[in-house]
Design a protein around this motif. Structure first.
Motif, PDB file in Angstrom:
ATOM      1  N   GLY A 160      -3.926   3.356  -1.445  1.00 22.88           N
ATOM      2  CA  GLY A 160      -2.955   4.441  -1.360  1.00 22.88           C
ATOM      3  C   GLY A 160      -1.922   4.403  -2.462  1.00 22.88           C
ATOM      4  N   GLY A 188       7.056  10.900  -1.669  1.00 20.26           N
ATOM      5  CA  GLY A 188       5.960  11.154  -0.739  1.00 20.26           C
ATOM      6  C   GLY A 188       5.291  12.483  -0.973  1.00 20.26           C
ATOM      7  N   ASP A 210       0.853  -1.182   0.000  1.00 21.70           N
ATOM      8  CA  ASP A 210       0.000   0.000   0.000  1.00 21.70           C
ATOM      9  C   ASP A 210       0.895   1.240   0.000  1.00 21.70           C
ATOM     10  N   GLY A 211       0.466   2.268  -0.724  1.00 25.61           N
ATOM     11  CA  GLY A 211       1.270   3.481  -0.818  1.00 25.61           C
ATOM     12  C   GLY A 211       2.305   3.440  -1.918  1.00 25.61           C
ATOM     13  N   ARG A 232       1.934  12.346  -2.864  1.00 18.41           N
ATOM     14  CA  ARG A 232       0.942  11.402  -2.320  1.00 18.41           C
ATOM     15  C   ARG A 232      -0.491  11.757  -2.687  1.00 18.41           C
TER      16      ARG A 232
END
Length: 254
Positions: A178, A232, A134-135, A235
Motif C-alpha cells: 500500500g 490519503g 504499510d500505506g 491513495r
C-alpha cells in the motif's frame, strides 16, 4: 486533505526553496517534519522556525549527501528524532544543480551529480522502508528537464530521468504494502535562492510566454502537489510523474 494526527515526514534539502515550502505545507497538515539539510544550518533553522510559528512541529537533521556514509549519517539523526515512531512520508527533494553542457562538465562534477541526485535517493528509500509502515508515501522531486531537450542540462536531466524510472519500478514493487511511489516534475520555479537568475533581462518574459498558465511557478505551487500525493486522497495514484510546471513548453508559442 488533512491527514491523521501523528504522521511523520522526512524532507531532504528542506533548508530553502521548494524543500522549505514542502516542509511547511506538510506541517500544515499536522505532520511532524524532519528538516534535512546539508550545509545551510541557518536555512534549516529558518524552516523549523517557520513551521513552529505556524503551530507545527519540525526538527532539523544535518547530513551531507553524495559522500561516503551519507545515508548512515542521515538516518542516525532520523531514528533519534523519531524516537521509535514510524516514518510515514519521505520526500526526496535534495539535488545538485545542473553543471553545464557536454564538454563543460568534468568527471568529478558528473559523479557528484549522480551521487546526490540518484544514488542518495535510492539508498535513502531503501533505508526508509525499514521505518515506513504499510500505506506510506514516497515522493521524489524530478524536473521537466526530462521531457525537454536542453543541452545545458544534459547530465542533470539524466539524473532526473533515473529517479522517474526508479519511482515507477518501486511503485510496482511496493504496491502490495500500500506504499505509493511518485515523482513531481517542476518547471521554472522562482525561489529566494534563484531569484537573481530570473532577473536577467527578458528571461521571465521568455519563460512565461512558453508556459500555458502564463507565469513563473513558485515553491508553494509544487508543495501543494506534494501534499496531495502525501495525503490519503492520493491513495490510488502510484508510479506516476506529476508535471507541476504550469504547462511549460507544451507546444509552439502562439
Amino acid at each position: 486533505m488533512s491527514g491523521p494526527v501523528g504522521r511523520t515526514a522526512l524532507v531532504t534539502g528542506a533548508s530553502r526553496g521548494i524543500g522549505r515550502a514542502v516542509a511547511a505545507r506538510l506541517a500544515a497538515e499536522r505532520v511532524m517534519v524532519l528538516v534535512h539539510f546539508g550545509t545551510d544550518a541557518g536555512g534549516a533553522a529558518a524552516t523549523v522556525d517557520e513551521v513552529e510559528r505556524a503551530g507545527g512541529t519540525a526538527l532539523a537533521i544535518r547530513a551531507e549527501l553524495g559522500v561516503d556514509d551519507d545515508v548512515e549519517t542521515l538516518f542516525a539523526g532520523v531514528e533519534d528524532a523519531l524516537a521509535g515512531r514510524s516514518l510515514d512520508i519521505l520526500v526526496n527533494n535534495a539535488a545538485a544543480p545542473p553543471t553545464g553542457p557536454l564538454g563543460a562538465t568534468t568527471r568529478a562534477q558528473f559523479d557528484h551529480l549522480f551521487a546526490v541526485n540518484v544514488r542518495a535517493p535510492y539508498f535513502i528509500i531503501e533505508r526508509a522502508l525499514h521505518l515506513m509502515p504499510d500505506g506510506g508515501r514516497i515522493i521524489t522531486i524530478s524536473s521537466v528537464a526530462t521531457r525537454m531537450a536542453n543541452p545545458a542540462q544534459t547530465s542533470f536531466a539524466m539524473t532526473k530521468a533515473a529517479v522517474e524510472t526508479m519511482s515507477r519500478t518501486l511503485a510496482h514493487q511496493l504496491g502490495a504494502r500500500g506504499i505509493t511511489v511518485n515523482a513531481v516534475a517542476p518547471g521554472a520555479t522562482r525561489t529566494p535562492a534563484n531569484g537573481a537568475v530570473f532577473d536577467m533581462p527578458g528571461l521571465t518574459e521568455q519563460i512565461t510566454a512558453m508556459t500555458a498558465l502564463d507565469r513563473l511557478g513558485g515553491p508553494d505551487d509544487v508543495a501543494d502537489v506534494v501534499a496531495f500525493l502525501a495525503s490519503g486522497a492520493a491513495r490510488w495514484v502510484t508510479g506516476q510523474v506529476i508535471d507541476a510546471s504550469g504547462g511549460l513548453f507544451l507546444g509552439p508559442c502562439v
